[in-house]
Scaffold this active site. Structure first.
Site, PDB file in Angstrom:
ATOM      1  N   GLU A  74      33.861  34.451 -27.971  1.00 32.12           N
ATOM      2  CA  GLU A  74      33.683  35.252 -26.752  1.00 32.12           C
ATOM      3  C   GLU A  74      34.936  35.227 -25.889  1.00 32.12           C
ATOM      4  O   GLU A  74      35.540  34.166 -25.682  1.00 32.12           O
ATOM      5  CB  GLU A  74      32.504  34.684 -25.973  1.00 32.12           C
ATOM      6  CG  GLU A  74      31.492  35.717 -25.584  1.00 32.12           C
ATOM      7  CD  GLU A  74      30.797  36.372 -26.767  1.00 32.12           C
ATOM      8  OE1 GLU A  74      31.114  37.551 -27.047  1.00 32.12           O
ATOM      9  OE2 GLU A  74      29.964  35.723 -27.400  1.00 32.12           O
TER      10      GLU A  74
ATOM     11  N   GLU B 277      37.049  54.495 -23.948  1.00 34.03           N
ATOM     12  CA  GLU B 277      36.319  53.662 -22.975  1.00 34.03           C
ATOM     13  C   GLU B 277      37.260  53.131 -21.896  1.00 34.03           C
ATOM     14  O   GLU B 277      36.929  53.147 -20.713  1.00 34.03           O
ATOM     15  CB  GLU B 277      35.590  52.518 -23.690  1.00 34.03           C
ATOM     16  CG  GLU B 277      34.750  51.682 -22.729  1.00 34.03           C
ATOM     17  CD  GLU B 277      33.576  50.930 -23.359  1.00 34.03           C
ATOM     18  OE1 GLU B 277      33.184  51.247 -24.502  1.00 34.03           O
ATOM     19  OE2 GLU B 277      33.048  50.024 -22.697  1.00 34.03           O
TER      20      GLU B 277
ATOM     21  N   ASP C 184      33.694  45.433 -29.921  1.00 31.12           N
ATOM     22  CA  ASP C 184      32.468  46.229 -30.010  1.00 31.12           C
ATOM     23  C   ASP C 184      32.641  47.416 -30.953  1.00 31.12           C
ATOM     24  O   ASP C 184      31.777  47.717 -31.778  1.00 31.12           O
ATOM     25  CB  ASP C 184      32.079  46.763 -28.621  1.00 31.12           C
ATOM     26  CG  ASP C 184      31.932  45.651 -27.603  1.00 31.12           C
ATOM     27  OD1 ASP C 184      31.946  44.471 -28.000  1.00 31.12           O
ATOM     28  OD2 ASP C 184      31.816  45.973 -26.394  1.00 31.12           O
TER      29      ASP C 184
HETATM   30  P1  ADP Z   1      26.638  47.854 -22.964  1.00 31.87           P
HETATM   31  O1  ADP Z   1      26.695  46.365 -22.984  1.00 31.87           O
HETATM   32  O2  ADP Z   1      25.260  48.347 -23.263  1.00 31.87           O
HETATM   33  O3  ADP Z   1      27.685  48.474 -23.794  1.00 31.87           O
HETATM   34  P2  ADP Z   1      28.164  49.135 -20.899  1.00 31.87           P
HETATM   35  O4  ADP Z   1      28.139  49.024 -19.422  1.00 31.87           O
HETATM   36  O5  ADP Z   1      29.424  48.817 -21.610  1.00 31.87           O
HETATM   37  O6  ADP Z   1      26.940  48.260 -21.436  1.00 31.87           O
HETATM   38  O7  ADP Z   1      27.778  50.610 -21.331  1.00 31.87           O
HETATM   39  C1  ADP Z   1      26.626  51.210 -20.814  1.00 31.87           C
HETATM   40  C2  ADP Z   1      26.951  52.653 -20.447  1.00 31.87           C
HETATM   41  O8  ADP Z   1      27.193  53.418 -21.646  1.00 31.87           O
HETATM   42  C3  ADP Z   1      25.792  53.349 -19.775  1.00 31.87           C
HETATM   43  O9  ADP Z   1      25.826  53.142 -18.382  1.00 31.87           O
HETATM   44  C4  ADP Z   1      26.038  54.814 -20.141  1.00 31.87           C
HETATM   45  O10 ADP Z   1      27.024  55.373 -19.299  1.00 31.87           O
HETATM   46  C5  ADP Z   1      26.639  54.711 -21.530  1.00 31.87           C
HETATM   47  N1  ADP Z   1      25.590  54.833 -22.561  1.00 31.87           N
HETATM   48  C6  ADP Z   1      25.303  53.939 -23.529  1.00 31.87           C
HETATM   49  N2  ADP Z   1      24.305  54.397 -24.326  1.00 31.87           N
HETATM   50  C7  ADP Z   1      23.964  55.624 -23.858  1.00 31.87           C
HETATM   51  C8  ADP Z   1      23.002  56.615 -24.253  1.00 31.87           C
HETATM   52  N3  ADP Z   1      22.188  56.433 -25.286  1.00 31.87           N
HETATM   53  N4  ADP Z   1      22.958  57.759 -23.521  1.00 31.87           N
HETATM   54  C9  ADP Z   1      23.768  57.956 -22.473  1.00 31.87           C
HETATM   55  N5  ADP Z   1      24.679  57.053 -22.073  1.00 31.87           N
HETATM   56  C10 ADP Z   1      24.783  55.904 -22.736  1.00 31.87           C
HETATM   57 MG    MG Z   2      29.784  48.196 -23.522  1.00 34.72          MG
END
Ligand code: ADP
Ligand code: MG
Length: 388
Positions: free
Chosen positions: A34, A165, A177
């Site tokens: 991590e 990203e 990731d």
């Molecule tokens: P995670 O740990 O789940 O990756 P993040 O904060 O990096 O958390 O990413 C989450 C963001 O990615 C959400 O707020 C959204 O903007 C986008 N996202 C992820 N999956 C989806 C989805 N299925 N539909 C729309 N947006 C999504």
């Molecule tokens: Mg993420």
């Protein structure tokens, strides 16, 4: 497979035309390693069985029309208007992929696209990379970019998703990731060397050894997470500078004690101790996995959690409680996983005991007055690709 069929049906009912195809990519959980990715270190994620699906149809213009079952608002943006912070929100993760492909010289164009996902969003299981990588696979196939057939192309697509990203969604992410979502192999953990991007596939089938991997989504949400990530990164860079190395990867575990004596700031010292020892623990875990020395692996997981809690200071009461409770109820080893300050923990538990351990964590959370956590057992699953 049902979400695959559903997303295609949603596409058809929204647009009155069928999609050109359906693509998907998995969420991931990191077994160990991590905050090592941005230190050019090692990590060991697996792809989750939970996936994000996209149904897509190529357009003749450069318009992007996007819908998601997990977002209230659709997105409608011209590809040429995509820029850092624009269109913002979830649309940045999708449109950023097309933008980043053009940045490295791959001509793409407009799309109609419908998303649906079973990856928990914001649980530290990388729904963001699952979304980017599903989109990247779709775009690569639809615009015939010849990037999905081999690992070299897939590594290039993963890099494109990281850039999307970082630059367009403006969220810091180190690369683990997207590698997990694009380059994993079913039944294997992905040993990723972030110094050169090389990967090795390490067999990981706990059920053949009477074990299961339990994921506990604590559903804990803490603010200031982004600031903390930047602060940890800055401390690691400061340590590398003071030690005269390009990254903390260049500090071998045998030289850690000596290196620590050359760092004045006790916080920077503790951060360094975590990163260098964590990279060594990834190597030890791979050894333990190759020989299936389970008790050893459990001890390494436990040591990793202690290092993140005490030295890197990225745990939180919910994660600590999930880990301690899992251990008290028979887990061979347990640790928080992902960036920290919430998100998920993992536990290696005797096969068949998943519900017992999971329910014990639910009860402990109830007693502590925390939100009810979710838990599920996972297998190491396959990478992004075309489903239909
Ligand atoms: P995670 O740990 O789940 O990756 P993040 O904060 O990096 O958390 O990413 C989450 C963001 O990615 C959400 O707020 C959204 O903007 C986008 N996202 C992820 N999956 C989806 C989805 N299925 N539909 C729309 N947006 C999504
Ligand atoms: Mg993420």
């Amino acid at each position: 497979m049902s979400l695959c069929t559903d997303v295609a049906a949603t596409f058809t009912s929204r647009l009155g035309l069928s999609a050109d195809g359906v693509w998907s990519a998995p969420g991931r959980v990191n077994l160990i390693g991590e905050h090592t990715d941005y230190n050019a270190g090692l990590c060991l994620p697996i792809a989750l069985p939970q996936r994000t699906y996209v149904a897509a149809r190529r357009r003749l213009d450069r318009r992007l029309r996007l819908w998601s079952g997990q977002a209230d608002e659709p997105v409608d943006v011209q590809l040429d208007e995509v820029a850092p912070g624009h269109p913002g929100g979830w649309g940045s993760y999708v449109s950023g992929v097309l933008w980043a492909l053009e940045e490295v010289g791959h001509p793409v164009g407009g799309l109609d696209l419908v998303v649906d996902s079973e990856v928990p969003v914001g649980a530290g299981l990388s729904s963001s990379a699952a979304l980017e990588c599903a989109v990247a696979s779709a775009v690569a196939d639809l615009f015939e970019l010849d990037l999905t057939a081999d690992d070299g192309g897939r590594a290039a697509l993963a890099a494109v998703c990281v850039n999307a990203e970082n630059t367009i969604a403006q969220a810091p992410t180190g690369g683990m990731d997207q590698a997990a979502a694009m380059r994993s192999r079913e039944g294997h953990a992905l040993l990723l060397d972030c110094r050169d991007g090389s990967v090795e596939h390490v067999p990981f089938e706990p059920e053949t050894r009477g074990l299961a991997l339990l994921v506990v989504d604590t559903r804990a949400e803490h603010s200031l997470v982004d600031g903390q990530y930047a602060e940890r990164r800055a401390s690691c860079e400061q340590a590398a500078r003071e030690l005269g190395v390009t990254s903390l990867r260049e500090v071998p575990a045998e030289q850690l004690q000596e290196a620590l004596t050359r760092l004045d700031d006790p916080v920077v010292r503790a951060r360094t101790r975590h990163v260098v020892s964590e990279i060594a623990r990834v190597e030890q875990s791979v050894e333990a996995l190759r020989r299936w020395r389970i008790r050893e692996l459990g001890e390494i997981f436990d040591a990793s959690h202690a290092s993140m809690r005490d030295d890197f200071e990225i745990s939180c009461p919910e994660l600590d409680l999930a880990v301690d409770t899992a251990r008290a109820h028979g887990a061979v080893g347990a640790r928080m996983t992902g960036g920290g300050f919430g998100g998920s923990a993992i536990a290696l538990v005797p096969w068949g005991d998943e519900d017992e351990v999971g329910e014990a964590v639910v009860e402990a959370f109830e007693d502590a007055g925390f939100r009810t956590p979710r838990y599920f057992a996972v297998d190491a699953s396959g990478p992004a690709g075309r489903d239909a």
